[in-house]
Structures are given as structure tokens and as C-alpha cells.
Motif scaffolding. Sequence first.
Motif, short mmCIF file in Angstrom:
data_model
loop_
_atom_site.label_atom_id
_atom_site.label_comp_id
_atom_site.label_asym_id
_atom_site.label_seq_id
_atom_site.Cartn_x
_atom_site.Cartn_y
_atom_site.Cartn_z
N HIS A 277 61.43 42.83 20.70
CA HIS A 277 60.16 42.26 21.13
C HIS A 277 59.18 43.30 21.69
O HIS A 277 58.03 42.97 21.97
N VAL A 278 59.65 44.55 21.80
CA VAL A 278 58.75 45.68 22.10
C VAL A 278 57.75 45.89 20.95
O VAL A 278 56.64 46.38 21.15
N THR A 279 58.17 45.52 19.76
CA THR A 279 57.31 45.70 18.57
C THR A 279 57.10 44.37 17.83
O THR A 279 56.82 44.36 16.63
N GLY A 280 57.20 43.26 18.56
CA GLY A 280 57.19 41.95 17.90
C GLY A 280 55.87 41.52 17.31
O GLY A 280 55.82 40.60 16.50
N GLN B 287 54.28 50.66 20.10
CA GLN B 287 54.73 49.44 20.77
C GLN B 287 53.66 48.37 20.60
O GLN B 287 52.48 48.63 20.83
N ARG B 288 54.06 47.18 20.21
CA ARG B 288 53.14 46.02 20.16
C ARG B 288 53.92 44.82 20.69
O ARG B 288 54.37 43.97 19.92
N THR C 240 58.00 44.06 29.57
CA THR C 240 58.97 44.64 30.53
C THR C 240 59.93 45.59 29.83
O THR C 240 60.39 46.57 30.42
N LYS C 241 60.23 45.32 28.56
CA LYS C 241 61.12 46.24 27.82
C LYS C 241 60.35 47.53 27.46
O LYS C 241 60.95 48.60 27.44
N CYS C 242 59.04 47.41 27.21
CA CYS C 242 58.22 48.62 27.02
C CYS C 242 58.27 49.47 28.29
O CYS C 242 58.36 50.70 28.22
N GLN D 111 56.90 39.77 13.47
CA GLN D 111 58.34 39.99 13.58
C GLN D 111 58.96 39.28 14.78
O GLN D 111 60.13 38.89 14.74
N GLY D 112 58.18 39.11 15.84
CA GLY D 112 58.73 38.50 17.05
C GLY D 112 59.00 37.02 16.93
O GLY D 112 59.59 36.42 17.84
#
Length: 267
Positions: free
Chosen positions: A113-116, A130-131, A139-141, A254-255
Motif C-alpha cells: 500500500h506504499v505504492t497502491g 511511493q504513491r 505510515t509504511k512510507c 493496485q491498492g
Amino acid sequence: KPFGRILLTGAGGNLGHQLRSALADWAGVVRISDIVPLSEAAPHEEVRLVDLSSREEVLQLVEGANAIVHLGGISVDAPFDDLVEANIRGTYNLYEAARKHGVKRIVFASSNHVTGFHPVTSVLDADAPQRPDSLYGVTKCFGESLSRYYYDRFQIETVCLRIGSSFEEPKNPRMLVTFLSYRDFIELVRCSLFTSRVGHAIVYGASDNATKWWDNSKAGFLGFRPRDSSVKFADRFPAIPVDTDCADPAQLFQGGAFVLGEPMYID
Ligand code: NAI
Ligand code: 15L
């Protein structure tokens, strides 16, 4: 055993439960920790009930560890204040404790979900921007950036695992793409702990599924080779149509459904 003591956070969760027994082969002592009660300790285990948002508790938790697998935290989208305590303050407390106690290797459970918010038509690698698709993803970013800083500044190595969907089985059509079997998850953690120099690495965690959104070639030095695939579950779900005119954001990005969340504000 290669490690004297490994610390596992989030040991009471879905993936922590899977990893707990594997760690016994890798470390003489496995310190398992969560905010929820854990089942009885085996002879090689030390159990610690710790809230990651408590700086003092985390400082004690990390003392004596040679490596950390950091799975603890909120694992879905949630109100900002809750995410701040568990995922942001918690991860900061862990890295500060690692620095103070001289821990040199951390495996950090990041997330896809950093790139979702990348479209499902893209194939991403470790250098993709990162998106994040949710406050959870944000928070993961933060965890990825924090670990980058602790590597550049203090040489604490981290492998950030951008885990796809690691469950017993895929639960929906999207998870045919994002599925990471438990066996492949454990192998990914093994590679992340045992590769001699990792610096600061980013790797996606997916099994050898038929459709791929992620390219791990830049993390090839980890030697991660997934052995499982979601193919055997494919007949349970309709194929995802790749329709770029589709009006449903949960199908375009993707997310998946994470892109539809609201950044909740609590008065
Ligand atoms: P989970 O929600 O089952 O486990 C997380 C554990 O962290 C829970 O046992 C919870 O009690 C603990 N925790 C939460 N807040 C805490 C706090 N303040 N202090 C101490 N412990 C706390 O999640 P799961 O599936 O096991 O995932 C593990 C990690 O991997 C999480 O960080 C999650 O974000 C990440 N991840 C998991 C994916 C999956 O498909 N299972 C996908 C992408 C990332
Ligand atoms: C995650 O980051 C979550 O922790 C997990 O519960 C799943 O929702 C997974 O991503 C996913 O994308 O399927």
C-alpha cells in the motif's frame, strides 16, 4: 544457531504466528512480543507484552537482540491518531532502541500500500515512486523513510518487505496477483536476515503468481525465489478485467479497496 537472539514484534498476529516457529531454527533465543497476550512460551522463547508506543518499554524490549523482525503495528487503514501511536511512534521507538542497543539488522514489514495508487497496468520495482493509497500506506512510507535515514546515518541495515497479501489463501480476485504464501513469506524473511550485506533494501513480497505487478530484480541479491503461486486458486474467482475506462477506482489501482478509504479525523 546463526543468531543469538532475534526479536519478533507483532508475534500475536497473522504473520507473527506463522514466523514464530521458523525463528526457532535461526536463533538460540527468540523474544516474541505483542500488545495482545501470546500463547505459552517454548523453552527457547522469551515473551514480552509491550505497547510499541511506549518509549521506555521498547527500549527494554530491544536490549540484547541481535536482529529484529518488526511486524507489530496496525495492519489496515485506521484513524490517524491510532496509526500515529502504533505505526509511527512505534516504529520510531524501535529504531531508536535499536540504535541505542547496537542492533544492526531489521526486517521491516512495509506494505504494497506504499505504492497502491499506481495503476494495475504498471509493473513497479524498488525505485517506483511511493504513491500511498491510504493513511495506513503513508505510515509504511514513514517506516521506509525512517529506516533509510537510520541506514545512512547509523548504518543500521533494513530490508523493507512490501508485502502483498499474505494469508492462507487469496480472498478475492485481486489477491490472485498480490498473494504471498506463508511459506514464501517465511523464505523472504530468511533471505532478509541471512544475506550478508543488504544496506537499505526494498523488496515486494509476492509468490510466483501468473499476473505480476512487481519486479524484484533490484533486490536480486537477496536470493528470494518464491516457490508457491496463486494459480491453484484461480478457478475460485473471475479474472480481473484490465479495463482502463472502468469507473471503479478499486479495480484501477493496485491498492484495491484501500484507495476508497477516508483519511478519518477524530474530534
Ligand atoms: P496483524 O494485524 O494480524 O498483526 C499485527 C500485530 O501487531 C497484532 O498482533 C497487533 O496486536 C500488534 N500490534 C498492533 N499495535 C501494536 C502496538 N501498539 N504495540 C505492539 N503491538 C501492536 O497483521 P499481519 O497480517 O500479521 O501483518 C504483520 C505486519 O505485516 C503488519 O505490520 C502489516 O502491516 C504488514 N503487512 C501484512 C500484510 C498481509 O498480507 N498479511 C500485507 C502487507 C503488510
Ligand atoms: C496489507 O497491507 C494488510 O496488512 C493486509 O491485511 C492486506 O490488506 C494486504 O495489505 C493486501 O493488500 O491485501
